[in-house]
Scaffold this active site. Structure first.
Site, mmCIF file in Angstrom:
data_model
loop_
_atom_site.group_PDB
_atom_site.id
_atom_site.type_symbol
_atom_site.label_atom_id
_atom_site.label_comp_id
_atom_site.label_asym_id
_atom_site.label_seq_id
_atom_site.Cartn_x
_atom_site.Cartn_y
_atom_site.Cartn_z
ATOM 1 N N GLU A 63 -6.131 26.315 2.701
ATOM 2 C CA GLU A 63 -5.236 25.009 2.085
ATOM 3 C C GLU A 63 -5.920 24.205 1.085
ATOM 4 O O GLU A 63 -5.263 23.776 0.217
ATOM 5 C CB GLU A 63 -4.620 24.157 3.184
ATOM 6 C CG GLU A 63 -5.501 23.264 3.945
ATOM 7 C CD GLU A 63 -6.267 23.856 5.053
ATOM 8 O OE1 GLU A 63 -6.569 25.251 5.111
ATOM 9 O OE2 GLU A 63 -6.856 23.175 5.928
ATOM 10 N N SER A 119 0.871 -1.234 0.177
ATOM 11 C CA SER A 119 0.028 -0.090 0.039
ATOM 12 C C SER A 119 0.999 1.368 -0.023
ATOM 13 O O SER A 119 2.036 1.124 0.098
ATOM 14 C CB SER A 119 -0.999 -0.104 1.264
ATOM 15 O OG SER A 119 -0.189 -0.052 2.368
ATOM 16 N N CYS A 147 -8.673 28.002 10.954
ATOM 17 C CA CYS A 147 -10.080 27.292 11.739
ATOM 18 C C CYS A 147 -9.912 27.009 13.236
ATOM 19 O O CYS A 147 -9.929 28.292 13.754
ATOM 20 C CB CYS A 147 -10.173 25.909 11.199
ATOM 21 S SG CYS A 147 -12.079 25.561 11.326
ATOM 22 N N LYS A 156 11.361 -8.177 -19.530
ATOM 23 C CA LYS A 156 11.013 -9.295 -18.560
ATOM 24 C C LYS A 156 9.645 -9.198 -18.093
ATOM 25 O O LYS A 156 8.588 -9.830 -18.043
ATOM 26 C CB LYS A 156 12.089 -9.561 -17.287
ATOM 27 C CG LYS A 156 11.853 -10.524 -16.642
ATOM 28 C CD LYS A 156 12.826 -11.202 -15.777
ATOM 29 C CE LYS A 156 12.732 -12.115 -14.686
ATOM 30 N NZ LYS A 156 13.402 -12.298 -13.601
ATOM 31 N N ASP A 215 -7.206 -7.606 -1.663
ATOM 32 C CA ASP A 215 -7.948 -7.136 -0.267
ATOM 33 C C ASP A 215 -9.282 -7.604 -0.623
ATOM 34 O O ASP A 215 -9.849 -7.582 -1.723
ATOM 35 C CB ASP A 215 -7.658 -5.559 -0.013
ATOM 36 C CG ASP A 215 -6.514 -4.954 0.276
ATOM 37 O OD1 ASP A 215 -5.753 -5.840 0.516
ATOM 38 O OD2 ASP A 215 -6.484 -3.691 0.078
ATOM 39 N N LYS A 263 -0.447 5.498 -5.919
ATOM 40 C CA LYS A 263 -1.555 5.265 -6.801
ATOM 41 C C LYS A 263 -2.258 6.871 -7.038
ATOM 42 O O LYS A 263 -2.607 7.174 -8.206
ATOM 43 C CB LYS A 263 -2.902 4.458 -6.427
ATOM 44 C CG LYS A 263 -2.387 3.053 -6.363
ATOM 45 C CD LYS A 263 -3.584 2.150 -6.357
ATOM 46 C CE LYS A 263 -4.315 2.519 -4.991
ATOM 47 N NZ LYS A 263 -3.820 2.310 -3.685
ATOM 48 N N HIS A 266 -10.793 26.952 5.689
ATOM 49 C CA HIS A 266 -9.638 26.106 5.199
ATOM 50 C C HIS A 266 -8.972 26.674 3.887
ATOM 51 O O HIS A 266 -9.314 25.895 2.868
ATOM 52 C CB HIS A 266 -9.827 24.627 5.037
ATOM 53 C CG HIS A 266 -10.183 24.236 6.585
ATOM 54 N ND1 HIS A 266 -9.333 23.546 7.368
ATOM 55 C CD2 HIS A 266 -11.328 24.225 7.089
ATOM 56 C CE1 HIS A 266 -9.800 23.198 8.519
ATOM 57 N NE2 HIS A 266 -11.251 23.493 8.237
HETATM 58 N N1 GLN Z 1 -12.832 22.129 16.364
HETATM 59 C C1 GLN Z 1 -13.206 23.374 15.917
HETATM 60 C C2 GLN Z 1 -14.764 23.677 15.240
HETATM 61 O O1 GLN Z 1 -15.535 22.566 15.127
HETATM 62 C C3 GLN Z 1 -12.364 23.633 14.535
HETATM 63 C C4 GLN Z 1 -12.536 22.825 13.400
HETATM 64 C C5 GLN Z 1 -11.465 22.603 12.417
HETATM 65 O O2 GLN Z 1 -10.390 23.253 12.591
HETATM 66 N N2 GLN Z 1 -11.687 22.452 11.259
HETATM 67 O O3 GLN Z 1 -15.243 24.762 15.141
#
Ligand code: GLN
Length: 538
Positions: A510, A13, A382, A224, A148, A17, A508
């Site tokens: 990111e 694993s 967050c 091969k 698997d 992939k 978020h």
């Molecule tokens: N635990 C926090 C909330 O629920 C922050 C969540 C997070 O960082 N994604 O608001």
């Protein structure tokens, strides 16, 4: 008509992939084809949202709010497309649909079985995704390793699809490990042969073998593998460890994989444009500047827990022409005696990662205090924003014992509290505030300068928010609220002006960063980090 590439893995694993599927997507995108990536995960969870990142890695959130496997992050970053809930299929999801259909009586008295009912459900989900996204090619990766038990229905479904679609419309790519043993690094093909035998037992003959190897494969070894596994030598693709994962599409292209896929899927041969991709890989590999960013979180021992944050930092290095090294720091470390000054010494910026639950939060708060007081560039994501607000409330606004309702029962100053719509929510799966929401950015703020816009959207995953009763107090003491939901109800972003870079976001960012479109907040953080690094070195 949509064509289908199915990616399976054998031998071990974690063989790559995800990166292989993502790279195949890039080969097709660079030829102007539209692609829809998909992950078929054999686990029984309905989605990845209820899984511990420590075990399973990051939970990746899509625009439409699905909580999915981290491979979808690779797909989005490599292919520069947005996935949706339909891009992720699990055994849990498949069985939920089949059982619901059975309860409705849709099967008209039939005995409901893995073949054909479960396999039909899998096939129709794959076909539907291609149709919904009007994709030229669907790239579907099957999680797990061939052999698997739980992946069998998925493999059976793709076997049936091959028969139904015909060879010119589908392609099987199998990723294997070709290990080396002994003092002479002898290359061993047997595990690959066995893995292909296992695939054949279920009726699948691979069209392409992607062979992960530490050393280049000689023509002899390729021949091969070709002979024993029944693929032409030019479809035995050597996959060496790359300096950066973003180089993998370039390596596959020079190995001829792009051309082979086009030929086998009978797609129109088009000129491939790799200019943008090549130039970003060159910058990643030979940057002129550098900085080191600390990421404080509670799952740092699993390198995949904060995958998208690590990648977003690398992307942000590109416009800054900088190598961004990451120092992962366990938030517990600061609670177990080490001071932030020690742990953050010599580092150029601090990211406080998202998270849930009380463990490690005092360490995060201490790290943020250090960053605020010493001018260390800071980005709170967050939970990171929430901890920055708590730190500021306690140490600047003098609200002793300020906390989040998530972390303490009846704190004297609940500066972070449950979102009102979450009050009656008990179930854990897919119940948070999830997915893309708009946010108004206040003019004159760092956020406004970075986004260069008054209205943005970002993806979310949280239950708690800044308590509006404390907005004024925070602002009076110098914390700016730089982003709010369009109805002004929710604090989405905060910052401190009198600081080289101090920004928190409830979202978020990111998840939206791509190598060819680095995220403005990360670019801003890395710019500040590079400046700090240069100043310290000078
Ligand atoms: N635990 C926090 C909330 O629920 C922050 C969540 C997070 O960082 N994604 O608001």
């Amino acid at each position: 008509m949509t064509k289908f590439v199915f990616v399976t893995g054998g031998v071990v694993s974690s063989i790559g992939k995800g990166i292989t599927s993502a790279s195949i997507g890039r080969l097709l995108r660079n030829r102007g084809f539209t692609v829809a990536p998909m992950k078929l995960d054999p686990y029984i969870n309905v989605d990845a949202g209820t899984m511990n990142p420590f075990q399973h890695g990051e939970v990746f959130v899509t625009e439409d709010g699905a909580e999915t496997d981290l491979d979808l992050g690779h797909y989005e970053r490599f292919m520069d497309v947005n996935c949706s809930g339909g891009s992720s299929l699990t055994t849990g999801k498949v069985y939920s649909s089949v059982i619901a259909a059975e309860r409705r009586g849709d099967y008209l008295g039939a005995t409901v079985q893995v073949i054909p009912h479960v396999t039909n459900q899998i096939k129709s989900s794959v076909i539907m995704l291609g149709r919904e996204q009007e994709a030229d090619v669907v790239i579907a990766e099957i999680g797990g390793t061939v052999g698997d038990i739980e992946s069998l229905p998925f493999l059976e479904a793709i076997r049936q699809m091959r028969t139904e679609l015909g060879p010119g419309n589908s392609l099987f790519v199998h990723v294997t490990l070709v290990p080396t043993v002994g003092p002479w690094q002898e290359v061993k093909t047997k595990p690959t042969q066995h893995s292909v035998m296992q695939l054949r037992e279920i009726g699948i003959s691979p069209d392409v073998l992607v062979c992960r190897s530490e050393v280049p494969l000689s023509a002899e070894v390729r021949e091969k593998i070709s002979l024993f596994c029944g693929v032409p030598p030019r479809a035995v693709i050597e996959s060496l460890n790359a300096e950066t994962i973003y180089e993998v599409p370039l390596m596959y292209e020079s190995a001829g994989l792009g051309a082979f896929i086009i030929e086998r899927l009978e797609l129109e041969p088009r000129k491939a444009d790799f200019e943008e991709w090549r130039s970003l890989v060159e910058t990643i590999k030979a940057p002129k500047r550098k900085c080191t960013v600390a990421v404080v979180g509670k799952y740092t021992e699993n390198g995949d827990s904060y995958k998208s944050i690590g990648e977003a930092l690398i992307h942000a290095g590109i416009p800054n022409d900088a190598e961004v090294s990451v120092r992962w720091i366990e938030s517990d470390a600061m609670e177990n005696g080490a001071s932030p000054a020690e742990l953050l010494a010599g580092l150029d910026a601090l990211v406080v990662a998202p998270g849930f639950g009380v463990r490690g939060i005092e360490g995060k708060i201490e790290a943020i205090r250090y960053a605020r007081e010493t001018g260390l560039p800071f980005l709170g994501i967050c939970l990171g924003l929430q901890m920055a607000v708590i730190e500021f409330a306690r140490n600047v606004c003098d609200l002793e014992g300020a906390n989040s309702e998530e972390m303490a029962d009846n704190p004297p100053y609940p500066v972070i509290h449950l979102l009102p719509e979450q009050r009656n929510v008990v179930a854990k799966g897919a119940t948070m505030r999830l997915g893309s929401y708009p946010c108004n950015i206040v003019a004159g703020t760092v956020a406004h300068r970075l986004y260069n816009s008054s209205r943005i959207t970002e993806r979310h995953r949280h239950r708690y928010e800044v308590n509006n009763d404390f907005r004024e107090k925070l602002q009076e003491h110098g914390m700016a609220i730089s982003g709010v939901s369009p109805d002004y109800r929710l604090v989405e972003m905060i910052e401190i002006a009198d600081h080289p870079f101090f920004v928190g976001t409830q979202a978020h960012p990111e998840f939206k960063s791509r190598p060819n479109r680095p995220h403005p907040l990360f670019v801003g953080l890395v710019r500040a980090a590079v400046a700090r690094h240069a100043a310290v070195v000078a």
